[in-house]
Design a protein around this motif. Structure first.
Motif, PDB file in Angstrom:
ATOM      1  N   LYS A   1      27.937  38.539  38.676  1.00  0.00           N
ATOM      2  CA  LYS A   1      28.996  37.935  39.123  1.00  0.00           C
ATOM      3  C   LYS A   1      30.109  38.745  38.812  1.00  0.00           C
ATOM      4  O   LYS A   1      30.498  39.006  37.563  1.00  0.00           O
ATOM      5  CB  LYS A   1      29.047  36.449  39.087  1.00  0.00           C
ATOM      6  N   GLN A   2      31.254  38.645  39.560  1.00  0.00           N
ATOM      7  CA  GLN A   2      32.661  39.338  39.267  1.00  0.00           C
ATOM      8  C   GLN A   2      33.487  38.047  39.035  1.00  0.00           C
ATOM      9  O   GLN A   2      33.932  37.252  40.061  1.00  0.00           O
ATOM     10  CB  GLN A   2      33.170  40.148  40.314  1.00  0.00           C
ATOM     11  N   GLY A   3      34.297  38.089  37.687  1.00  0.00           N
ATOM     12  CA  GLY A   3      35.184  36.911  37.558  1.00  0.00           C
ATOM     13  C   GLY A   3      36.525  37.373  37.666  1.00  0.00           C
ATOM     14  O   GLY A   3      36.785  38.899  38.189  1.00  0.00           O
ATOM     15  N   PRO A   4      37.541  36.759  37.466  1.00  0.00           N
ATOM     16  CA  PRO A   4      38.889  37.191  37.669  1.00  0.00           C
ATOM     17  C   PRO A   4      39.194  38.697  36.892  1.00  0.00           C
ATOM     18  O   PRO A   4      39.857  39.501  37.305  1.00  0.00           O
ATOM     19  CB  PRO A   4      39.896  36.312  37.308  1.00  0.00           C
ATOM     20  N   ASN A   5      38.965  38.547  35.676  1.00  0.00           N
ATOM     21  CA  ASN A   5      39.145  39.825  34.733  1.00  0.00           C
ATOM     22  C   ASN A   5      37.770  39.838  33.929  1.00  0.00           C
ATOM     23  O   ASN A   5      37.855  40.522  32.784  1.00  0.00           O
ATOM     24  CB  ASN A   5      40.008  39.437  33.969  1.00  0.00           C
ATOM     25  N   PHE A   6      36.644  39.629  34.261  1.00  0.00           N
ATOM     26  CA  PHE A   6      35.482  40.071  33.736  1.00  0.00           C
ATOM     27  C   PHE A   6      34.197  40.085  34.573  1.00  0.00           C
ATOM     28  O   PHE A   6      34.503  39.721  35.798  1.00  0.00           O
ATOM     29  CB  PHE A   6      35.254  39.013  32.629  1.00  0.00           C
TER      30      PHE A   6
END
Lengths: 164, 660
Positions: B545-550
């Motif tokens: 998954k792609q998080g806001p800054n990770f």
């Protein structure tokens, strides 16, 4: 009881507790502290088999071998001597080849360091302070040798060190 | 513009602190009420300006103004808003600014709500606060200015240390600082008393609520930090005897002792000189903690890449304040009149015993924390003092303390009847023995110490209950009478019972977690099932998954117990691109007070994921105990006698003042 007797009881009680604490502290300091060594220092001091110490140095490039069931072996070097290390378990997030590491454990009969704890006590340079100091003393590492600027920030309010 | 305004506000706060630290003292010397009242207005104005300065830094972080070095180094435009705000104190400069802001807050509170204090005492207390504040403003402005600009502003920041990007950072440091810095008030009161050379029961009554407030926050702050370490670091440990943790534990131990000795002073007018010393020591230990954490002398994830000027500056502050206050103590303490007399077997005697053990335990932590530093400075040898040391020293000292604990509240003041109390505690003793026997039988062949420790914990909890039962005559009088008596009990009595029971509850959690913790460490592939402590854990799915800054790798486990599905856990591993570092997000499933805990290790080439699974029985009690303690503290704080206000000393200095 007179005032004097009462005071003596208090002082006597306090001394008993303090003596107890002093005894406990001295006993614990003899048995439970762990010294820090680099591979060179460990060789010089001829640390006996089974004596616990903290080994610090750099994880040698290309030395990391993963075996079955999370068995891990790698070599720790300080530029002078090299010591093979075995460990079973999960390495901390910050563990990398070519970077500093501190492991706690003891030497076995065949001269392999069996670690039960691998510490991730790093700042942004991936260099534990003990390792940096020891290597500096041996003239093998210089501050900022990586050429990167050294930012002054860190995990100030983070929870405690990571041990296993 | 905002940065400059914040910087300027901080300079103004320093100027106000300097006025606050001198003018009121002169006023007290000259008996000039106008000059003494300067303390009040400067303390409030100081709070205003340091508050503005703090808000300025928050604004800069929220706006991601990377022309400010502090924001550039600790923030990132993609970072969620919450972490942009909490990131303000996730770094050295910002956390020092938070420190002084809270200091000013406490000063402001004394100024605003200290109207019933004698004028000279208030002037002196606020002046001492002014000294501390001035020293730390200077420290920030000279060595750790958070408002420094960068000549060529970068487009993007370096992001906050990923470990700190957690809700824990929003709660833990402010709580801890409210505790640490709150003890500055007791310190200022102690120094003010020494300056005035006069101290009485009223003094203790003024000091106690402030100490209590600081203690409540420190208790919650430490517990919160411990829980944060537990779930964030992914190792399932909740206390490491790390120097930074010890740095917060020492003021807590001394503060707990202070809380109890202040009771003796308030009720019996005894132990004055000792209470003053404890007040000084408690804040000194807070300062020491600040030094240990802020100077970077420690080798831990907490420590900063070192800048020695900072360390030396804080060390200087430390020496001046601790040395100065202790020197003042040696010089003036003899001037304080000795107080009442009491027999060793009495409530006072029990509280002295409490103080003795708490301060001794504090001293062993002190030695264990500073001995490695001292040894390194003297011999160059590097050693580590870890859990074994503290288990061998701290543990044995707490056993007699906990054994004696239930006796304290049941003993009478002045002269107690030990045999009578022992008789009344019979029920608690029996409960403890039953607990020991049950645990022993249930875990036959297991650890021998654990049932005894649980028995001790049960004794402490049952002792607290017995105290309440005795005071309300429950079971002896009709229920209506007992109910009426329970309502009539002072809140502080309830507070004592809750806080003491909390100690026992925490102990049960600690013993259960350390003794009966079971773990599985190994590699798992998709659809593998692991059995642990009666649960089956199946690895269902692994997703990215792609998080806001990770970027994040999530593993989904379904948990079943005897064929019934009890929950789904999704631990993850996050990789933060900006700092090229990763964090482990453990997943927790609470079953009653016990928890299942899964955290992920690295992924092998064949797709197997290293996992760490723990079952931790009754682990939540470890933090529920401190919450009970803090709740007890809160009850005590709401006690009528603290609200009604302190009795005025016979010759109230305020009465001499003309109307303002």
């Amino acid at each position: 009881m007179t005032r004097k007797q009462r005071r003596l009881t208090m002082i006597g009680g306090a001394l008993v507790v303090l003596a107890m604490a002093a005894g406990l502290v001295l006993n614990a300091l003899r048995d439970s502290i762990v010294f820090f060594s680099t591979p060179t220092m460990a060789a010089e001091k001829q640390v006996p088999v089974g004596k616990r110490f903290r080994l610090g140095g750099m994880v040698e490039q290309g030395s990391l071998v993963r075996g079955d069931n999370l068995a891990i072996s790698f070599k720790v070097s300080d530029g002078g001597a090299t010591l093979p290390v075995t460990y079973k378990g999960i390495l901390p997030d910050l563990f990398r080849e070519g970077q500093g590491v501190v492991a706690e454990g003891a030497l076995d009969a065949s001269g392999v360091f069996k670690a039960d704890t691998v510490l991730a006590k790093h700042d942004e340079n991936y260099m534990p302070k003990e390792v940096a100091d020891a290597l500096k003393k041996q003239g093998r590492w210089q501050e900022g040798a990586g050429g990167k600027p050294v930012p002054t920030q860190g995990a100030s309010n983070a929870p405690a060190s990571v041990t296993r | 513009m905002i940065a400059e305004a914040g910087h300027y506000a901080l300079v103004l706060a320093l100027a106000l602190a300097l006025i606050q630290s001198t003018v009121p003292i002169v006023g007290a010397q000259l008996r000039d009420p106008a000059l003494m009242n300067v303390a009040r207005s400067t303390a409030l104005a100081q709070l205003l300006f340091v508050g503005l300065s703090f808000m300025a830094l928050v604004t800069l972080h929220v706006q991601s103004d990377f022309s400010v070095a502090n924001v550039f180094e600790n923030s990132h435009s993609m970072k969620p808003l919450l972490y942009k705000i909490t990131g303000v104190w996730g770094n050295h400069e910002g956390s020092m600014l938070l420190w002084v802001s809270i200091l000013a807050l406490f000063g402001g509170l004394v100024a605003a709500f200290g109207n019933n204090l004698p004028l000279t005492l208030r002037a002196h207390v606020l002046a001492v606060q002014g000294w501390i504040a001035a020293a730390f403003y200077l420290f920030i402005l000279i060595t750790s200015n958070p408002f420094l600009r960068i000549a060529n502003p970068p487009i993007e920041g370096r992001d906050l240390n990923p470990v700190l990007q957690d809700i824990g950072l929003a709660v833990h440091p402010p709580m801890l600082y409210l505790g640490y810095v709150g003890f500055s008030i007791s310190f200022s009161f102690a120094v003010a008393a020494l300056i005035e050379g006069r101290i009485d029961a009223a003094w203790a009554r003024w000091v106690r609520p402030w100490t209590l407030v600081a203690w409540i926050f420190l208790t919650l702050g430490i517990a919160m930090g411990s829980y944060w370490a537990y779930y964030e670091l992914g190792w399932g440990g909740w206390w490491f005897w790390d120097p930074v943790e010890n740095a917060s534990l020492m003021p807590w131990l001394a503060g707990t002792a202070l809380l109890h000795s202040a009771v003796v002073m308030e009720k019996r007018n005894a132990l004055k000189v000792w209470t003053i010393l404890l007040a000084i020591l408690t804040f000194s230990l807070s300062l020491l903690g600040t030094f240990l954490v802020r100077s970077g002398v420690l080798t831990s994830v907490h420590a900063f890449a070192t800048d020695p000027t900072r360390g030396v500056f804080i060390l200087l502050i430390l020496c001046v304040f601790i040395g100065g206050s202790l020197a003042l103590y040696m010089w003036r303490a003899s001037a304080l009149k000795q107080g009442g007399l009491f027999a060793p077997i009495s409530r006072e005697g029990a509280l002295v015993l409490n103080n003795l053990f708490l301060t001794t335990a504090c001293a062993t932590v002190f030695i264990g924390t500073l001995y490695p530093l001292a040894l390194e400075v003297i011999t160059g040898d590097k050693i580590s003092v870890g859990a074994p040391f503290f288990n061998l020293t701290f543990g044995p000292l707490f056993v007699p303390l906990l054994l004696a604990l239930p006796f304290g509240p049941l003993l009478a003041w002045k002269r107690g009847d030990l045999a009578g109390v022992a008789q009344r505690l019979m029920a608690a003793g029996i409960a403890a023995l039953v607990a020991i026997a049950l645990v022993w039988a249930w875990t036959s062949g297991g650890a021998a110490l654990a049932p005894l420790a649980i028995g001790l914990a049960v004794f402490v909890i049952a002792g607290a209950v017995v105290d309440l039962v005795e005071r309300t005559s429950l079971f002896r009088a009709p229920f209506a009478t007992a109910w009426r008596r329970a309502r009539g009990l002072p809140r502080s009595t309830w507070g004592t019972a809750f806080a003491h029971a909390g100690v026992g509850v925490a102990l049960i959690g600690i013993v259960c977690e350390t003794t009966w913790n079971s773990e599985y460490i190994g590699t798992m592939k998709l659809n593998d099932v692991t059995k642990l402590a009666g649960y089956q854990l199946r690895l269902d799915d692994v997703t990215q998954k792609q998080g806001p800054n990770f970027r994040e790798m999530l593993a989904q486990f379904s948990i079943t117990e005897n064929g019934d599905k009890v929950g789904v856990l999704t631990p993850s591993k996050r990789t933060f691109t900006t700092r090229q570092s990763s964090t482990t997000e453990a997943a927790l499933l609470s079953r009653g007070a016990s928890q299942l805990y899964i955290s992920l290790g690295e992924t092998a080439a064949d797709g197997g994921i290293a996992v760490r699974i723990y079952h931790k029985p009754l682990v939540l009690l470890i933090w529920f105990g401190p919450i009970l303690m803090a709740f007890g503290g809160l009850l005590s704080l709401s006690d009528r006698r603290l609200r009604v206000g302190a009795p005025k000393p016979a010759k109230a200095p305020r009465a001499l003042q003309p109307a303002e």
